[in-house]
Design a protein around this motif. Structure first.
Motif, PDB file in Angstrom:
ATOM      1  N   THR A  61     -31.038  31.809  59.248  1.00 49.81           N
ATOM      2  CA  THR A  61     -29.964  30.819  59.665  1.00 49.81           C
ATOM      3  C   THR A  61     -30.398  29.437  58.926  1.00 49.81           C
ATOM      4  N   GLN A  99     -24.269  33.432  64.708  1.00 49.78           N
ATOM      5  CA  GLN A  99     -24.795  34.553  64.810  1.00 49.78           C
ATOM      6  C   GLN A  99     -24.681  34.847  67.151  1.00 49.78           C
ATOM      7  N   ASN A 100     -24.511  33.778  67.811  1.00 45.77           N
ATOM      8  CA  ASN A 100     -23.659  33.582  69.410  1.00 45.77           C
ATOM      9  C   ASN A 100     -22.355  33.123  68.825  1.00 45.77           C
ATOM     10  N   ILE A 101     -20.900  33.962  69.278  1.00 46.48           N
ATOM     11  CA  ILE A 101     -20.059  34.612  69.027  1.00 46.48           C
ATOM     12  C   ILE A 101     -19.099  32.981  69.026  1.00 46.48           C
ATOM     13  N   ARG A 102     -19.118  32.457  68.237  1.00 49.74           N
ATOM     14  CA  ARG A 102     -18.165  31.444  68.443  1.00 49.74           C
ATOM     15  C   ARG A 102     -16.423  31.072  68.988  1.00 49.74           C
ATOM     16  N   THR A 158     -11.754  35.885  74.652  1.00 43.79           N
ATOM     17  CA  THR A 158     -12.190  36.200  75.418  1.00 43.79           C
ATOM     18  C   THR A 158     -12.942  37.397  76.465  1.00 43.79           C
ATOM     19  N   TYR A 209     -17.036  42.824  73.831  1.00 46.25           N
ATOM     20  CA  TYR A 209     -18.136  42.371  72.723  1.00 46.25           C
ATOM     21  C   TYR A 209     -17.917  42.573  71.446  1.00 46.25           C
ATOM     22  N   ARG A 266     -16.571  40.561  68.005  1.00 42.49           N
ATOM     23  CA  ARG A 266     -16.958  40.522  66.727  1.00 42.49           C
ATOM     24  C   ARG A 266     -16.173  40.751  65.598  1.00 42.49           C
ATOM     25  N   GLU A 300     -26.588  38.065  61.270  1.00 43.93           N
ATOM     26  CA  GLU A 300     -26.242  38.488  62.365  1.00 43.93           C
ATOM     27  C   GLU A 300     -24.933  39.269  63.033  1.00 43.93           C
ATOM     28  N   ALA A 328     -25.794  41.772  65.989  1.00 46.90           N
ATOM     29  CA  ALA A 328     -25.919  40.760  67.127  1.00 46.90           C
ATOM     30  C   ALA A 328     -26.376  41.793  68.249  1.00 46.90           C
ATOM     31  N   GLY A 329     -27.133  42.816  69.239  1.00 44.99           N
ATOM     32  CA  GLY A 329     -26.613  43.250  70.313  1.00 44.99           C
ATOM     33  C   GLY A 329     -24.844  43.780  70.833  1.00 44.99           C
TER      34      GLY A 329
END
Lengths: 280, 377
Positions: free
Chosen positions: A45, A111-114, A174, A178, A182, A201, A204-205
């Motif tokens: 990253t 990596q973590n959804i923004r 939101t 999930y 993405r 990623e 991820a998840g």
């Protein structure tokens, strides 16, 4: 090999005394899907953040579409602390902000959804079009850019149709499940009209089924938008399925590169990564 | 979706026009002296609505927590007052400093009379806004690098500094030092003698136009970019939104309208004095924004009128002692009790409407048949 789109040249990223990325060299050619893999904390990253302008590298340069867009060399205190190689080879400082890099034609996901949480799916994608807007604040406020605005809306509508989110376009971003969030994040990146899509990623998840869908989706959008894709991923199925070439990082250093078959049989990669953390 | 937003726009336009007609009708039918509180509340409410919306643009839509509003209002107010005061009155107003250093007045330059008055006032208000925006641009260079609380403190400090500068003796020939500036055109200058009374109409019209421009901006591509910055700065930057540029833009535009609002405030108050533009005024406006709903323009407008009416008008009776006919003296009622009750009301409102009266919805959203809402917050 076809034309070189992205070239990372001797990039070293050092935070204080910690070398996060050590002398990274890699190339992404036009139309390719290239993966960057490695154990957690290997600096994947960080490498992404250097390419997109979030971090300024300590030393080295990044080329995009044949032009040098990022370059730096150790300065000040870092001069004495610098542990990497190729010191003194770079003398220029080029440090574009992330928005500038995006406007050059490189869009990313996180990596973590923004996503923009208070906005609808449609608006999330529409806002990403803002970086391609030609109107200034007056013509935009007084609706003199009606044509451009209508064009944008039509584009977004079409884009959402392609990525299969048209039926949820008025929902809050939101409130999506999930996997769709993405997908929306990728759609948003596509709205910025990139040549190169950077996916951090993307799976991820995700559960195996969602991962399969995503694999197909990435292949689809590459065809449709003639994209080059550079991704970081831990799901080896996905990586081995779609990437043409793979780079492997460990402790900030490049330990291997090659086709999926070559990587799978590489002793060093198996020791460092594949062998120990296949399902991690 | 597009057609829907268009009909919404017409609805808002119609509503605004109806409101203007209603205000003019009220003003010309009711007795102005016996209903003075009503018109005061309406005029001040209109001014505060504009300033609150301008603050909301920054705090609610761009996510920059700034507390410099009173400072920018002051800039607009003084610019307006200095540019519009009739030359013949300057000697008397600036008597301590032997006359004013600025010896022209826009309404007179533009030929005087009703046309000169309207043009002069509008141009002076715009210039007041420009002065505020220019200063905002300058202080924005260092200050906008700060985030949240730090930005709030820096802008708060700016407001105090500006106030001190304008009260400075050495600037007396321009700002009249700590003394008030008076006898410039006010809202009541727009009442046609023997004809229509247009003072409240004027306040509503000016505030309405400014708020309309802000709404247009918020719904444009730039407004959407502001909201993206508020929601997630990192993502906004990664999607090609130039953070520094857009923050500065929002800051300057917000300050511009705060400046215009400052000019209108002195039109309402009949005099401009630096000591009125205190931090307490910023807090009043912040309170209106919070009560109305952070991120809701109509919420700010509604809250502005409610706030002004409640604090200046409806609760006035609490300040005077009342002795009933049987000699019973109602307890608690004395000067200052109004503010106690007012504070309690505000606390109750905040407790029951945690996200403000309107949340982040707008008035047309409530009237429209409710859209299917997702499970999200």
């Amino acid at each position: 090999m076809s034309e070189n789109l992205l070239k990372i040249e001797n990039i070293t990223m050092q935070f204080g005394g910690v070398v996060a990325v050590d002398n990274l060299n890699l190339e992404v050619n036009k139309g390719e899907i290239v993966a960057l893999i490695g154990p957690n904390g290997a600096g994947k990253t960080t490498a992404f953040n250097v390419v997109t302008g979030v971090y300024q590298p300590t030393n080295g340069a990044v080329w995009f579409q044949g032009e040098k867009i990022i370059e730096n060399h150790p300065q000040g205190k870092m001069k004495a602390m610098y542990k990497g190689q190729h010191a003194g080879e770079y003398s220029q400082i080029l440090a574009p902000t992330p928005d500038k890099v995006t406007r050059l034609g490189m869009a990313r996901t996180f990596q973590n959804i923004r996503l923009w949480k208070s906005q609808t799916v449609f608006d999330n994608v529409l806002i990403a079009k803002h970086c391609r807007v030609n109107s200034n604040v007056f013509s935009a406020a007084f609706r003199l850019n009606r044509k451009e605005e209508a064009e944008q809306r039509a584009n977004v509508e079409a884009l959402l149709e392609t990525v299969g989110l048209a039926d949820v376009k008025d929902e809050l971003a939101t409130s999506l499940p999930y996997g769709k969030q993405r997908r929306l994040e990728i759609a948003r990146a596509l709205a910025a009209e990139p040549q190169l899509l950077l996916l951090d990623e993307p799976a991820a998840g995700m559960n195996p089924q969602e991962t399969d869908e995503l694999t197909a989706f990435i292949g689809e959008i590459r065809e449709r938008f003639q994209l080059t894709i550079f991704l970081i991923e831990h799901h080896m199925n996905l990586v081995m399925d779609i990437s043409e070439r793979i780079y492997v990082l460990d402790f900030g250093e490049l330990i291997a590169q090659g086709t999926p078959a070559e990587i799978q049989n590489n002793k060093r990669v198996i020791d460092a990564y594949l062998g120990v953390s296949e399902d991690a | 979706m597009k057609r829907e937003s268009k009909s919404g726009a017409w609805m808002v336009l119609l509503g605004a026009a109806a409101l203007l007609v209603l205000v003019t009708a009220l003003e010309n039918t009711l007795n102005p002296t016996s209903n003075i509180m009503l018109f005061m509340a309406l005029q001040k409410g209109a001014v505060y609505a504009l300033v609150a919306v301008s603050m909301n643009l920054l705090n609610g839509f761009t996510g920059l927590f700034s507390l410099g509003q009173a400072g920018f209002m002051l800039l607009g107010a003084y610019t307006y007052a200095i540019l519009t005061m009739p030359v013949e009155n300057r000697e008397a107003v600036y008597y301590i400093y032997n006359g004013c250093a600025v010896n022209f007045s826009l309404p007179e330059l533009l030929g005087g009379g009703p046309v000169g008055l309207v043009l002069g006032v509008v141009i002076a208000l715009i210039l007041g806004g420009c002065a505020a925006a220019a200063v905002a641009w300058l202080i924005g260079l260092p200050v906008l690098r700060l985030k949240s609380d730090y930005l709030a403190i820096a802008t708060l400090g700016f407001g105090e500094i500006i106030r001190a500068i304008f009260q400075w003796d050495k600037l007396g020939p321009v700002t009249n030092g700590a003394n008030a500036l008076k006898s410039f055109p006010t809202f009541s200058s727009f009442n046609i003698p023997g004809g229509l009374r247009l003072s409240t109409f004027m306040a509503f019209l000016l505030a309405g136009i400014c708020i309309a421009v802000i709404v247009l901006l918020i719904n444009s591509t730039y407004g959407r970019a502001f909201k993206a910055i508020r929601d997630d700065e990192v993502a906004a930057e990664a999607m090609g939104i130039h953070l520094a540029k857009h923050k500065r833009l929002a800051f300057c535009i917000s300050s511009f309208f705060a400046g215009v609002g400052g000019g209108m405030f002195v039109m309402f108050a009949n005099q401009a004095q630096a000591k009125t533009f205190t931090t307490a005024m910023t807090y009043e406006i912040l309170l209106i924004v919070v009560i109305g709903g952070i991120g809701s323009v109509s919420g700010s407008c509604i809250a502005a009128f409610l706030y002004v009416a409640a604090s200046e008008w409806w609760l006035r009776f609490l300040d005077t002692e009342i002795i009933l006919s049987n000699g019973f003296k109602v307890p608690f009622l004395r000067t200052g009790f109004r503010m106690v009750v007012f504070s309690i009301i505000i606390m109750i409102v905040v407790l029951f409407f945690r996200r403000g009266i309107m949340g982040d919805k707008e008035l047309p959203d409530l009237l429209r048949p409710r859209r299917k809402e997702g499970a999200g917050k």
